[in-house]
Write a protein that holds these residues in place. Structure first.
Motif, PDB file in Angstrom:
ATOM      1  N   GLY A   9       3.200 -11.811  -7.204  1.00 37.53           N
ATOM      2  CA  GLY A   9       1.792 -11.535  -7.462  1.00 37.53           C
ATOM      3  C   GLY A   9       1.412 -10.124  -7.033  1.00 37.53           C
ATOM      4  O   GLY A   9       0.694  -9.414  -7.743  1.00 37.53           O
ATOM      5  N   TYR A  10       1.903  -9.718  -5.878  1.00 34.08           N
ATOM      6  CA  TYR A  10       1.667  -8.351  -5.403  1.00 34.08           C
ATOM      7  C   TYR A  10       2.265  -7.336  -6.365  1.00 34.08           C
ATOM      8  O   TYR A  10       1.605  -6.373  -6.755  1.00 34.08           O
ATOM      9  N   LEU A  11       3.523  -7.557  -6.776  1.00 33.47           N
ATOM     10  CA  LEU A  11       4.157  -6.620  -7.701  1.00 33.47           C
ATOM     11  C   LEU A  11       3.456  -6.607  -9.057  1.00 33.47           C
ATOM     12  O   LEU A  11       3.312  -5.555  -9.683  1.00 33.47           O
ATOM     13  N   TRP A  12       3.020  -7.777  -9.511  1.00 37.87           N
ATOM     14  CA  TRP A  12       2.308  -7.843 -10.796  1.00 37.87           C
ATOM     15  C   TRP A  12       1.009  -7.053 -10.717  1.00 37.87           C
ATOM     16  O   TRP A  12       0.710  -6.245 -11.590  1.00 37.87           O
ATOM     17  N   TYR A  13       0.237  -7.272  -9.662  1.00 34.26           N
ATOM     18  CA  TYR A  13      -1.053  -6.610  -9.509  1.00 34.26           C
ATOM     19  C   TYR A  13      -0.882  -5.094  -9.395  1.00 34.26           C
ATOM     20  O   TYR A  13      -1.572  -4.333 -10.073  1.00 34.26           O
ATOM     21  N   LYS A  93      -8.541 -10.626  -5.673  1.00 34.86           N
ATOM     22  CA  LYS A  93      -8.831  -9.324  -5.070  1.00 34.86           C
ATOM     23  C   LYS A  93      -8.203  -9.139  -3.688  1.00 34.86           C
ATOM     24  O   LYS A  93      -8.557  -8.223  -2.968  1.00 34.86           O
ATOM     25  N   SER A  94      -7.292 -10.028  -3.286  1.00 34.64           N
ATOM     26  CA  SER A  94      -6.689  -9.875  -1.956  1.00 34.64           C
ATOM     27  C   SER A  94      -5.645  -8.762  -1.947  1.00 34.64           C
ATOM     28  O   SER A  94      -5.340  -8.233  -0.888  1.00 34.64           O
ATOM     29  N   TYR A  95      -5.111  -8.411  -3.108  1.00 33.55           N
ATOM     30  CA  TYR A  95      -4.087  -7.370  -3.151  1.00 33.55           C
ATOM     31  C   TYR A  95      -4.679  -5.970  -3.140  1.00 33.55           C
ATOM     32  O   TYR A  95      -3.952  -5.002  -3.021  1.00 33.55           O
ATOM     33  N   GLU A  96      -5.984  -5.852  -3.274  1.00 31.05           N
ATOM     34  CA  GLU A  96      -6.605  -4.531  -3.217  1.00 31.05           C
ATOM     35  C   GLU A  96      -6.528  -3.931  -1.818  1.00 31.05           C
ATOM     36  O   GLU A  96      -6.512  -2.719  -1.664  1.00 31.05           O
ATOM     37  N   LYS A  97      -6.476  -4.783  -0.810  1.00 32.31           N
ATOM     38  CA  LYS A  97      -6.447  -4.269   0.556  1.00 32.31           C
ATOM     39  C   LYS A  97      -5.058  -3.825   0.992  1.00 32.31           C
ATOM     40  O   LYS A  97      -4.917  -3.139   1.984  1.00 32.31           O
ATOM     41  N   TYR A  98      -4.019  -4.217   0.227  1.00 34.10           N
ATOM     42  CA  TYR A  98      -2.660  -3.824   0.565  1.00 34.10           C
ATOM     43  C   TYR A  98      -2.340  -2.452  -0.026  1.00 34.10           C
ATOM     44  O   TYR A  98      -2.819  -2.095  -1.094  1.00 34.10           O
ATOM     45  N   SER A  99      -1.507  -1.733   0.655  1.00 36.65           N
ATOM     46  CA  SER A  99      -1.090  -0.418   0.191  1.00 36.65           C
ATOM     47  C   SER A  99      -0.159  -0.544  -1.021  1.00 36.65           C
ATOM     48  O   SER A  99       0.578  -1.511  -1.158  1.00 36.65           O
ATOM     49  N   SER A 100      -0.187   0.452  -1.872  1.00 41.55           N
ATOM     50  CA  SER A 100       0.661   0.453  -3.062  1.00 41.55           C
ATOM     51  C   SER A 100       2.038   1.055  -2.798  1.00 41.55           C
ATOM     52  O   SER A 100       2.869   1.078  -3.693  1.00 41.55           O
ATOM     53  N   ILE A 101       2.274   1.536  -1.603  1.00 39.39           N
ATOM     54  CA  ILE A 101       3.526   2.250  -1.328  1.00 39.39           C
ATOM     55  C   ILE A 101       4.740   1.350  -1.509  1.00 39.39           C
ATOM     56  O   ILE A 101       5.767   1.794  -2.014  1.00 39.39           O
TER      57      ILE A 101
END
Length: 122
Positions: A9-13, A93-101
């Motif tokens: 889910g994180y990678l998809w977002y 919208k929980s993945y917005e708070k995680y860094s994209s690095i």
């Protein structure tokens, strides 16, 4: 299995957000294509490492990675679009708070590895 859902889910977002800059995010096949290509290149990286360490022919592993590409694409596309999981990820919208690095490193590592490996062979 929950951790797999969270990571994918994180990678998809993050892949969807990063490809929005490329003006191709309007197509529903874009994110599964990018992720499938990255998984394919990880397979090629593993075959290259195997070839470098054992000096045997990596062709069967590369062929397996190439044959797995459409299967992975179909699985990702069907899971996220048939179940409408991509809409749930957007609404969460929980993945917005995680860094994209971490997503950027995951998406770019196979390319960087192949370039370094090609330069090392010369």
């Amino acid at each position: 299995m929950n951790i797999v859902h969270r990571v994918l889910g994180y990678l998809w977002y993050k892949t969807e957000r990063l490809t929005r800059w490329m003006d191709t995010s309007m197509y529903s096949w874009n994110v599964p294509s990018v992720l499938s290509l990255v998984f394919l290149l990880y397979g090629v990286d593993i075959a290259s490492i195997y070839w470098a360490t054992t000096s045997t022919n990596p062709a069967p592993f590369i062929l397996l990675a190439l044959l797995a590409y459409p299967v992975v694409w179909i699985i990702l596309y069907a899971y996220y679009h048939y179940k409408r999981r991509y809409l749930k990820i957007r609404q969460d919208k929980s993945y917005e708070k995680y860094s994209s690095i971490w997503a950027i490193l995951f998406l770019l590592f196979p390319y960087v590895f192949l370039i370094i490996f090609a330069l090392w062979l010369q």
